[in-house]
Each structure stands twice: as C-alpha cells, then as structure tokens.
Design a protein around this motif. Sequence first.
Motif, PDB file in Angstrom:
ATOM      1  N   LEU A  22       0.814  -1.219   0.000  1.00 59.01           N
ATOM      2  CA  LEU A  22       0.000   0.000   0.000  1.00 59.01           C
ATOM      3  C   LEU A  22       0.848   1.269   0.000  1.00 59.01           C
ATOM      4  O   LEU A  22       0.453   2.280  -0.557  1.00 59.01           O
ATOM      5  CB  LEU A  22      -0.939  -0.001   1.206  1.00 59.01           C
ATOM      6  CG  LEU A  22      -2.032  -1.067   1.145  1.00 59.01           C
ATOM      7  CD1 LEU A  22      -2.703  -1.211   2.493  1.00 59.01           C
ATOM      8  CD2 LEU A  22      -3.050  -0.714   0.082  1.00 59.01           C
ATOM      9  N   HIS A  23       1.982   1.245   0.650  1.00 61.80           N
ATOM     10  CA  HIS A  23       2.879   2.409   0.728  1.00 61.80           C
ATOM     11  C   HIS A  23       2.153   3.650   1.240  1.00 61.80           C
ATOM     12  O   HIS A  23       2.222   4.720   0.640  1.00 61.80           O
ATOM     13  CB  HIS A  23       3.547   2.683  -0.624  1.00 61.80           C
ATOM     14  CG  HIS A  23       4.531   1.635  -1.030  1.00 61.80           C
ATOM     15  ND1 HIS A  23       5.832   1.651  -0.590  1.00 61.80           N
ATOM     16  CD2 HIS A  23       4.392   0.532  -1.808  1.00 61.80           C
ATOM     17  CE1 HIS A  23       6.467   0.601  -1.101  1.00 61.80           C
ATOM     18  NE2 HIS A  23       5.611  -0.096  -1.831  1.00 61.80           N
ATOM     19  N   VAL A  24       1.455   3.503   2.363  1.00 57.54           N
ATOM     20  CA  VAL A  24       0.754   4.630   2.975  1.00 57.54           C
ATOM     21  C   VAL A  24       1.782   5.687   3.378  1.00 57.54           C
ATOM     22  O   VAL A  24       2.790   5.373   4.002  1.00 57.54           O
ATOM     23  CB  VAL A  24      -0.053   4.168   4.212  1.00 57.54           C
ATOM     24  CG1 VAL A  24      -0.634   5.350   4.956  1.00 57.54           C
ATOM     25  CG2 VAL A  24      -1.142   3.189   3.789  1.00 57.54           C
ATOM     26  N   ARG A  28       3.522  12.389  -1.105  1.00 55.08           N
ATOM     27  CA  ARG A  28       3.180  11.752  -2.377  1.00 55.08           C
ATOM     28  C   ARG A  28       4.413  11.024  -2.916  1.00 55.08           C
ATOM     29  O   ARG A  28       5.444  11.643  -3.155  1.00 55.08           O
ATOM     30  CB  ARG A  28       2.719  12.826  -3.363  1.00 55.08           C
ATOM     31  CG  ARG A  28       2.161  12.284  -4.638  1.00 55.08           C
ATOM     32  CD  ARG A  28       1.621  13.388  -5.533  1.00 55.08           C
ATOM     33  NE  ARG A  28       0.380  13.901  -4.972  1.00 55.08           N
ATOM     34  CZ  ARG A  28       0.225  15.141  -4.507  1.00 55.08           C
ATOM     35  NH1 ARG A  28       1.218  15.991  -4.535  1.00 55.08           N
ATOM     36  NH2 ARG A  28      -0.925  15.534  -4.022  1.00 55.08           N
ATOM     37  N   PRO A  29       4.330   9.699  -3.103  1.00 52.70           N
ATOM     38  CA  PRO A  29       5.491   8.951  -3.598  1.00 52.70           C
ATOM     39  C   PRO A  29       5.632   9.030  -5.118  1.00 52.70           C
ATOM     40  O   PRO A  29       4.641   9.167  -5.839  1.00 52.70           O
ATOM     41  CB  PRO A  29       5.197   7.517  -3.160  1.00 52.70           C
ATOM     42  CG  PRO A  29       3.714   7.440  -3.133  1.00 52.70           C
ATOM     43  CD  PRO A  29       3.229   8.813  -2.745  1.00 52.70           C
ATOM     44  N   GLY A  30       6.844   8.965  -5.561  1.00 51.78           N
ATOM     45  CA  GLY A  30       7.129   8.840  -6.990  1.00 51.78           C
ATOM     46  C   GLY A  30       6.475   9.881  -7.864  1.00 51.78           C
ATOM     47  O   GLY A  30       6.534  11.073  -7.576  1.00 51.78           O
ATOM     48  N   PHE A  66       3.645   0.882   4.919  1.00 55.52           N
ATOM     49  CA  PHE A  66       4.082   2.276   4.913  1.00 55.52           C
ATOM     50  C   PHE A  66       5.125   2.509   3.820  1.00 55.52           C
ATOM     51  O   PHE A  66       5.854   1.594   3.442  1.00 55.52           O
ATOM     52  CB  PHE A  66       4.697   2.651   6.270  1.00 55.52           C
ATOM     53  CG  PHE A  66       3.686   2.762   7.372  1.00 55.52           C
ATOM     54  CD1 PHE A  66       2.899   3.898   7.490  1.00 55.52           C
ATOM     55  CD2 PHE A  66       3.518   1.734   8.289  1.00 55.52           C
ATOM     56  CE1 PHE A  66       1.963   4.008   8.503  1.00 55.52           C
ATOM     57  CE2 PHE A  66       2.584   1.835   9.302  1.00 55.52           C
ATOM     58  CZ  PHE A  66       1.805   2.982   9.417  1.00 55.52           C
ATOM     59  N   GLU A  67       5.212   3.736   3.368  1.00 48.02           N
ATOM     60  CA  GLU A  67       6.235   4.141   2.397  1.00 48.02           C
ATOM     61  C   GLU A  67       7.583   4.346   3.085  1.00 48.02           C
ATOM     62  O   GLU A  67       8.629   4.114   2.494  1.00 48.02           O
ATOM     63  CB  GLU A  67       5.801   5.432   1.686  1.00 48.02           C
ATOM     64  CG  GLU A  67       6.843   6.057   0.788  1.00 48.02           C
ATOM     65  CD  GLU A  67       7.224   5.193  -0.413  1.00 48.02           C
ATOM     66  OE1 GLU A  67       8.296   5.459  -0.980  1.00 48.02           O
ATOM     67  OE2 GLU A  67       6.495   4.259  -0.783  1.00 48.02           O
TER      68      GLU A  67
END
Length: 146
Positions: A22-24, A28-30, A66-67
Amino acid sequence: MILAGGRRGFAPCAGLLVIGDLHVSSRRPGRRTDASWPQPILLKLERCAALANERDLLPVLLGDLFERPVEPDMALTSRLVRILKSFRHRPLANVGNHDIGHTRLSDGDSLSVLALSDVLDAVALSGPVGAVEIGGVRWGLGFTPF
C-alpha cells in the motif's frame, strides 16, 4: 501483536484477502499526481475492509504498508488505525523493506506501533505464523519479511 517465532491460531474464515504493497504516506510517492494524496490509497484499504468483512476473509498485507519506516503524520496514522480496526479479522502483515529503518522491525517503526496497539499482527521473522481453517480445511501460513 508482533509475531516473532510464535504461532497464532486464526478464527475460521471463508478465505484470504491478499493485499499488495500500500505504501501509505503523507508524502506523495514517486510520480503520483493525485490532488488529495493519500486519499486514494486509504479508500482502497477501506474497500478492502468492506470486501473482507462481506465475504468473511482474513486480510493478509504482503508488506510495505508504509512508504517510510516512520510516518510523521499522526492524523494519517489515526485514520489508518480506524480502517484497520474495521476489519472483522485482525489483519496479518508481513514486514516490508519500506516498513523498517534497520534490518529488522523495531519499536521506532510505525508498523511496530500498529502491531503493539493490536490493530494488526506483524510478522517480524521468517517462518510459520499459524494455521487458518478455510472451508473445513486447515491451512498453514508462513511469512518471510522483505
């Protein structure tokens, strides 16, 4: 609970709901361009909870909930706790490489805080985790962190 070499018995269920990374994150990732990040990922997890509860499925998080190892946004973490508590069966989470700051899950990692708060079970070490009964058949579950 943090599972480290222990085994857990699971309540009978109709199956597993396997949920990918999920990379919560409050950042904002990527290359994501969503206007209201992290809303899309939280809505996805809320839908997973509704589906799991509707179909009596045990949620299994594959890792990287998590991210980053430490999520600084406590409001986001609180919302995540509410969503995780909404699952009928407590989610089982594999430890992903993004979930940890060092080589193993530690008290300083956000995933550890969720596990110690009993909103999910985190699997900290490789090996058997427990058994679940699905349709009258007993299945063994095992994990290997990241």
